[in-house]
Design an enzyme around this catalytic site. Structure first.
Site, PDB file in Angstrom:
ATOM      1  N   SER A 128      10.254 -43.795 -26.354  1.00 34.68           N
ATOM      2  CA  SER A 128       9.504 -44.938 -26.883  1.00 34.68           C
ATOM      3  C   SER A 128      10.441 -46.135 -26.993  1.00 34.68           C
ATOM      4  O   SER A 128      11.659 -45.969 -27.162  1.00 34.68           O
ATOM      5  CB  SER A 128       8.934 -44.610 -28.266  1.00 34.68           C
ATOM      6  N   ASN A 149       6.112 -34.615 -23.720  1.00 33.45           N
ATOM      7  CA  ASN A 149       5.389 -35.809 -24.167  1.00 33.45           C
ATOM      8  C   ASN A 149       4.796 -35.667 -25.568  1.00 33.45           C
ATOM      9  O   ASN A 149       4.553 -36.674 -26.236  1.00 33.45           O
ATOM     10  CB  ASN A 149       4.271 -36.111 -23.159  1.00 33.45           C
ATOM     11  N   ILE A 194      -1.106 -41.043 -23.306  1.00 35.77           N
ATOM     12  CA  ILE A 194      -0.159 -41.155 -22.199  1.00 35.77           C
ATOM     13  C   ILE A 194      -0.045 -39.829 -21.459  1.00 35.77           C
ATOM     14  O   ILE A 194       0.024 -39.794 -20.220  1.00 35.77           O
ATOM     15  CB  ILE A 194       1.216 -41.611 -22.715  1.00 35.77           C
ATOM     16  N   SER A 252      10.639 -47.740 -29.472  1.00 34.69           N
ATOM     17  CA  SER A 252      11.158 -47.623 -30.833  1.00 34.69           C
ATOM     18  C   SER A 252      12.588 -47.101 -30.834  1.00 34.69           C
ATOM     19  O   SER A 252      13.305 -47.271 -31.827  1.00 34.69           O
ATOM     20  CB  SER A 252      10.277 -46.694 -31.663  1.00 34.69           C
ATOM     21  N   TYR A 295      10.347 -41.336 -36.486  1.00 31.07           N
ATOM     22  CA  TYR A 295       9.859 -41.404 -35.100  1.00 31.07           C
ATOM     23  C   TYR A 295      10.917 -41.998 -34.185  1.00 31.07           C
ATOM     24  O   TYR A 295      11.229 -41.445 -33.126  1.00 31.07           O
ATOM     25  CB  TYR A 295       8.588 -42.245 -35.062  1.00 31.07           C
ATOM     26  N   LYS A 349      12.974 -40.262 -30.972  1.00 33.19           N
ATOM     27  CA  LYS A 349      12.862 -40.782 -29.608  1.00 33.19           C
ATOM     28  C   LYS A 349      14.208 -41.233 -29.053  1.00 33.19           C
ATOM     29  O   LYS A 349      14.458 -41.136 -27.845  1.00 33.19           O
ATOM     30  CB  LYS A 349      11.849 -41.924 -29.576  1.00 33.19           C
ATOM     31  N   ASP A 379       1.653 -25.179 -30.039  1.00 40.88           N
ATOM     32  CA  ASP A 379       2.324 -26.066 -30.984  1.00 40.88           C
ATOM     33  C   ASP A 379       3.796 -26.089 -30.590  1.00 40.88           C
ATOM     34  O   ASP A 379       4.518 -25.107 -30.791  1.00 40.88           O
ATOM     35  CB  ASP A 379       2.155 -25.539 -32.410  1.00 40.88           C
ATOM     36  N   VAL A 380       4.264 -27.188 -30.009  1.00 43.83           N
ATOM     37  CA  VAL A 380       5.616 -27.221 -29.468  1.00 43.83           C
ATOM     38  C   VAL A 380       6.692 -27.132 -30.545  1.00 43.83           C
ATOM     39  O   VAL A 380       7.868 -26.872 -30.226  1.00 43.83           O
ATOM     40  CB  VAL A 380       5.846 -28.476 -28.594  1.00 43.83           C
TER      41      VAL A 380
END
Length: 269
Positions: free
Chosen positions: A161, A109, A37, A163, A174, A178, A82-83
């Site tokens: 997401s 993202n 994405i 989710s 996850y 989100k 690496d965020v």
């Protein structure tokens, strides 16, 4: 009174969107922009003239994405960041300003799946998922916002997401990350509006990316989710191109606090 009307009319004209999105001379950052994405969002912005910054941790994918974006005519800065590392994000943003001179839009993202049966989920899995998906988004959005305040405004986008909306078995870390991202973006939309910073979220549904590859190996699961999706297919990274350009469009000054669901109707069926 006449002067006031002319002044009001001038303000309205400044807020009018162009008929065609034009991001020439604008700089757009996409974390996790080296695939899926994120690359779709980056390509959409590059297609209408933006210069692109992509962050990722896979250097092979970064190089391939950089080549694709440059082929579209964009100036590209592809950096290994690496965020989940706060100092790396700060250094990465300093590099953006030193190399590109500005930042006009930032898409938070980057993410990892964090999937396992709940009874088997470890503290390490929980913390790693939130470190990338939530802490990483926080660091990215904060550093981008600081530069945008100095530059007079911009656009922040959090990629969440579905989710975050429906029950997500085996994916509680996850889903939690989100859902929290949506809350962050709502608060930012209110707080940063006076600084001219628009804050919106994308809520993707099932999309064919590297992240969802394990799910796509289950033919029954794919068949069931496809059947439930009114459009009758999973999303593709290129489906997000136009949306990326739209959310980065600086003329959309009245558009903030939105959550755009891109799921082919999955959550409505």
């Amino acid at each position: 009174m006449s002067e006031q009307r002319e002044s009001d009319q001038g303000s309205r004209l400044k807020a009018e969107p162009s008929t065609v999105v034009n991001l020439a001379d604008r700089v757009v950052l996409v974390t996790g922009g080296n695939g899926g994405i994120g690359l779709g969002l980056a390509e959409g912005c590059a297609a209408v003239g933006a210069d692109i910054v992509i962050w990722g941790t896979n250097e092979t994918k970064l190089a391939a994405a950089e080549t694709r974006l440059k082929a579209m005519g964009a100036k590209v800065l592809a950096s290994r960041v690496d965020v989940s590392d706060e100092e790396a994000v700060i250094a990465g943003m300093d590099e953006v300003m030193a190399t590109m001179g500005r930042i006009d839009a930032a898409f938070a993202n980057a993410g990892v799946s964090g999937s396992a049966p709940f009874l088997d989920q470890t503290t390490e899995l929980w913390r790693r998922t939130l470190a990338v998906n939530l802490d990483g988004a926080f660091y990215t959005l904060r550093e981008a916002a600081r530069k945008m305040v100095e530059g007079g405004g911009g656009s922040l986008v959090g990629v969440s997401s579905v989710s975050a909306i429906h029950g997500a078995p085996r994916s509680q870390p996850y889903a939690a990350s989100k859902a929290a991202l949506l809350a962050i973006m709502r608060g930012l939309a209110v707080e940063l509006a006076p600084q001219g910073i628009r804050c919106n979220s994308i809520v993707p549904g099932w999309t064919e990316t590297e992240l969802t590859e394990p799910s796509r190996e289950n033919e029954k699961f794919v068949a069931n989710t496809t059947y439930r999706t009114p459009i009758r297919r999973w999303g593709l990274p290129e489906d997000y191109r136009a949306l990326g350009a739209f959310l980065a469009d600086p003329t959309l000054v009245y558009h903030t606090g939105d959550e755009i669901v891109m799921d082919g109707g999955y959550t409505r069926f």
